[in-house]
Design a protein around this motif. Structure first.
Motif, PDB file in Angstrom:
ATOM      1  N   GLU A 284       0.819  -0.937  -0.176  1.00 55.82           N
ATOM      2  CA  GLU A 284      -0.255  -0.104   0.283  1.00 55.82           C
ATOM      3  C   GLU A 284       0.871   1.100  -0.281  1.00 55.82           C
ATOM      4  N   ARG A 285       1.954   1.338   0.957  1.00 57.08           N
ATOM      5  CA  ARG A 285       2.850   2.327   0.739  1.00 57.08           C
ATOM      6  C   ARG A 285       3.257   2.715  -1.037  1.00 57.08           C
ATOM      7  N   ARG A 288       0.418   4.769  -2.399  1.00 62.05           N
ATOM      8  CA  ARG A 288       0.236   6.160  -1.338  1.00 62.05           C
ATOM      9  C   ARG A 288       1.343   6.983  -2.469  1.00 62.05           C
TER      10      ARG A 288
END
Length: 654
Positions: A284-285, A288
């Motif tokens: 998910e980083r 993002r």
């Protein structure tokens, strides 16, 4: 013009010193000038500056005298140890390559340690004298160099090592912690001291092969590729500006600095690669960071309807002046569309598709009636915009790909119709000129040609046009035939002729991986030829990737790790080099087996070093070159002709 055989670290270091002396200052420069200004006076590779040609002409001869004064002042203080043979008389030409390098580095370290005696187990014999060059590098700077010649190898190495110590100050500690490079230029041998042996006890050194200034990759497997994917991911995360979330174009690794601009197109490319990494291993980083980068991109998009620039993306953001450069390039808009369409497909957020559609509308406005493309708009004093009308196959292909992808995302036929105009233009050009294409910026070269392949592939996927698909495979086959595939030449194996940069090789690998997948999806025969081309290119790219063994030329090895440097002469990292390479790696990982993918064995030591044969023909054979090869593939001049010198071109975004 020197052949590629002359591209030793010693030659590159001498060129770097002269090039650095010809350029001054670090700020208020165009990116090409920054690449020159960032390199210290004793860096290991020359700068990519407007003075590069003059630097090469003015470069010192092999007897480089930059350290002459230090050597003259300090040599008498350096111990001159007696050479004693190893027990049993030492080993001769039957040594294997690895053992020879280890013993050479160990012997040089013995001399540097300053004892009264040193043991020689390198009793090679040759019809010509041995010329030895010993250099020391610390934090990316060359701090020492010594040269010596003698009929005995160990005598030559001892003389060169003593002079290197004198050049570094004359004390036993002068080269402590430095990485050594040892060359026997007349015998085609070059090595760098391994990282783990730098701090080892004297006499326990280990040497790593250098080929034309590179640490060659002779064994490629999936495990190595997986490691480089992780390294590349780390590099891309470091290249993102923490405040603005945009991406730098250049990292000047020898000086450990970025240029003072953020570039929209490289931000788009980085975000797209982060999305591919997220698909490879969900994180998910990464998602993002990709969305934050898209925020920077959309902040660089013109919304001005009155001057008809709405939809275009400003090329760069000046971090000093805190404002965008007034230049709108069709390639920037096109590559931004690639990323925005992917983000929309993944997140379903309308803002990404709306931005992509606005950009596609601007691209249509930049088309000519015949389907060709105007390259850019440049802001003039008083607010007017000037059209840059030169033809670029890169930009033409990028626009065709972007319009085709916009159609697939929207199903709006106006984008397919606009794409068809440019596709017809490209197909007519191929019918007239063949697959090997050039333009107003470049002579025929594989980068321009590969953009025709990629864009016609995107159009074929959008339209089902059989003419376009047939041209894709015909022109891809033409490119496969132009790839350098001589296994005895590790320096070039996997490169395309007239494509000298890592960015070009990475892009070609990425395109070939896309062609390979399309070939498989269509159930065609012979798809493995595209896969083989990608694997060969990947091996080459890994030679241009900063890692522990080749980081002796950079100031900050941790910051450069995973960066793909531009060329042998120009050791800066350009972000698209990393992105293209990573995209090719990620496209192919699921298609690769667990065993060795490619192996390039070294020739036997005595044969490779021409210990018994001294003719020029033997020299060329041992370097993996013929006289014809050297003339055709000479490094000087070809970069400019092929448009691969990067920062100095007007449309360098491969």
């Amino acid at each position: 013009m020197p052949s590629a055989r002359a591209l030793t670290i010693a030659t590159l270091a001498a060129l770097a010193a002269v090039s650095s002396a010809l350029t001054t200052g670090c700020d208020s420069r165009k990116p090409g000038e920054e690449a020159a200004a960032a390199k210290p006076a004793a860096a290991a590779a020359p700068a990519a500056s407007t003075s590069a040609q003059e630097a090469r002409k003015a470069a010192p001869p092999p007897g480089d005298d930059r350290f002459a004064a230090q050597i003259a002042a300090n040599l008498s203080r350096v111990p001159d140890p007696a050479i004693q043979p190893a027990e049993g008389g030492g080993a001769g030409a039957e040594l294997d390559n690895g053992t020879f390098r280890d013993r050479t580095v160990a012997f040089v370290r013995q001399v540097i340690a300053g004892g009264d005696k040193v043991t020689c187990d390198l009793s090679l014999s040759s019809k010509r004298p041995f010329r030895a060059v010993v250099m020391g590098f610390q934090e990316g700077k060359q701090i020492a160099r010594g040269d010596a010649s003698d009929a005995g190898l160990c005598v030559a190495l001892k003389g060169a090592a003593r002079r290197a110590v004198a050049a570094a100050g004359g004390t036993r500690e002068a080269l402590a912690g430095a990485r050594l490079v040892v060359e026997l230029p007349d015998h085609h041998e070059s090595m760098v001291e391994s990282v783990e042996s730098v701090e080892s006890v004297a006499g326990k050194g280990k040497g790593v092969e250098l080929t034309q200034g590179l640490v060659p990759v002779r064994l490629l497997d999936k495990a190595l590729l997986a490691k480089r994917i992780e390294d590349g991911k780390g590099y891309l995360l470091r290249v993102i500006d923490p405040q603005h979330k945009g991406v730098h174009k250049y990292y000047h690794a020898p000086a450990d600095r970025f240029e003072n601009e953020l570039h929209t197109i490289y931000t788009a490319s980085t975000a797209l690669t982060l999305l591919k990494l997220h698909a490879y291993k969900p994180d998910e980083r990464l998602l993002r960071l990709a969305t934050e980068a898209a925020g920077f991109m959309m902040g660089m998009q013109s919304r001005e309807m009155r001057d008809r620039t709405a939809g275009g993306f400003f090329y760069a953001f000046d971090l000093e002046r805190k404002r965008p450069e007034r230049r709108l390039v069709v390639g920037t808009a096109s590559k931004s569309i690639f990323t925005l369409v992917e983000l929309h497909a993944l997140t379903k957020e309308k803002k990404y598709l709306e931005s992509a559609v606005m950009a596609a509308d601007w691209l249509i406005a930049m088309q000519r009636p015949d389907g060709s493309v105007r390259s850019a708009l440049s802001g003039q004093e008083g607010g007017a915009w000037k059209v840059q009308g030169k033809e670029s196959m890169l930009y033409t292909g990028q626009v065709l790909s972007a319009l085709s992808r916009t159609y697939r995302a929207t199903n709006n036929k106006k984008y397919l119709d606009a794409a068809a105009q440019t596709a017809d233009f490209l197909l007519a050009r191929i019918a007239k000129k063949g697959c090997f294409l050039g333009d107003d910026y470049r002579k025929p070269n594989p980068i321009s040609s590969s953009w025709a392949v990629q864009s016609l592939l995107d159009f074929a996927k959008a339209s089902g046009d059989q003419r376009a698909e047939q041209a894709v495979f015909r022109c891809a086959d033409d490119l496969v035939k132009r790839q350098w595939r001589r296994p005895e030449d590790a320096y070039r194996y996997g490169r395309w002729q007239r494509s000298l940069s890592s960015s070009g090789t990475g892009w070609l690998a990425e395109v070939m991986s896309e062609v390979y997948h399309h070939c498989r999806q269509k159930g065609r025969d012979g798809c493995d030829r595209y896969k083989d081309a990608v694997v060969a290119a990947i091996r080459l790219l890994l030679q241009y990737t900063y890692g522990p063994e080749n980081s002796f030329v950079v100031k900050n090895p941790q910051a450069s790790a995973g960066g793909v440097f531009w060329s042998v002469r120009d050791r800066y990292v350009r972000t698209d080099s990393v992105c293209h390479a990573m995209n090719a790696y990620l496209n192919m990982m699921s298609e690769l087996g667990d065993g060795p993918l490619l192996t390039l064995p070294e020739r036997p030591l005595a044969d490779r070093m021409a210990l018994a044969a001294e003719s020029e023909a033997a020299d060329a054979a041992n370097a993996g070159l013929s006289a014809e090869d050297s003339a055709e593939d000479g490094e000087e001049g070809e970069e400019a002709a092929a448009g691969q010198s990067g920062p100095r071109r007007e449309d360098p975004d491969d």
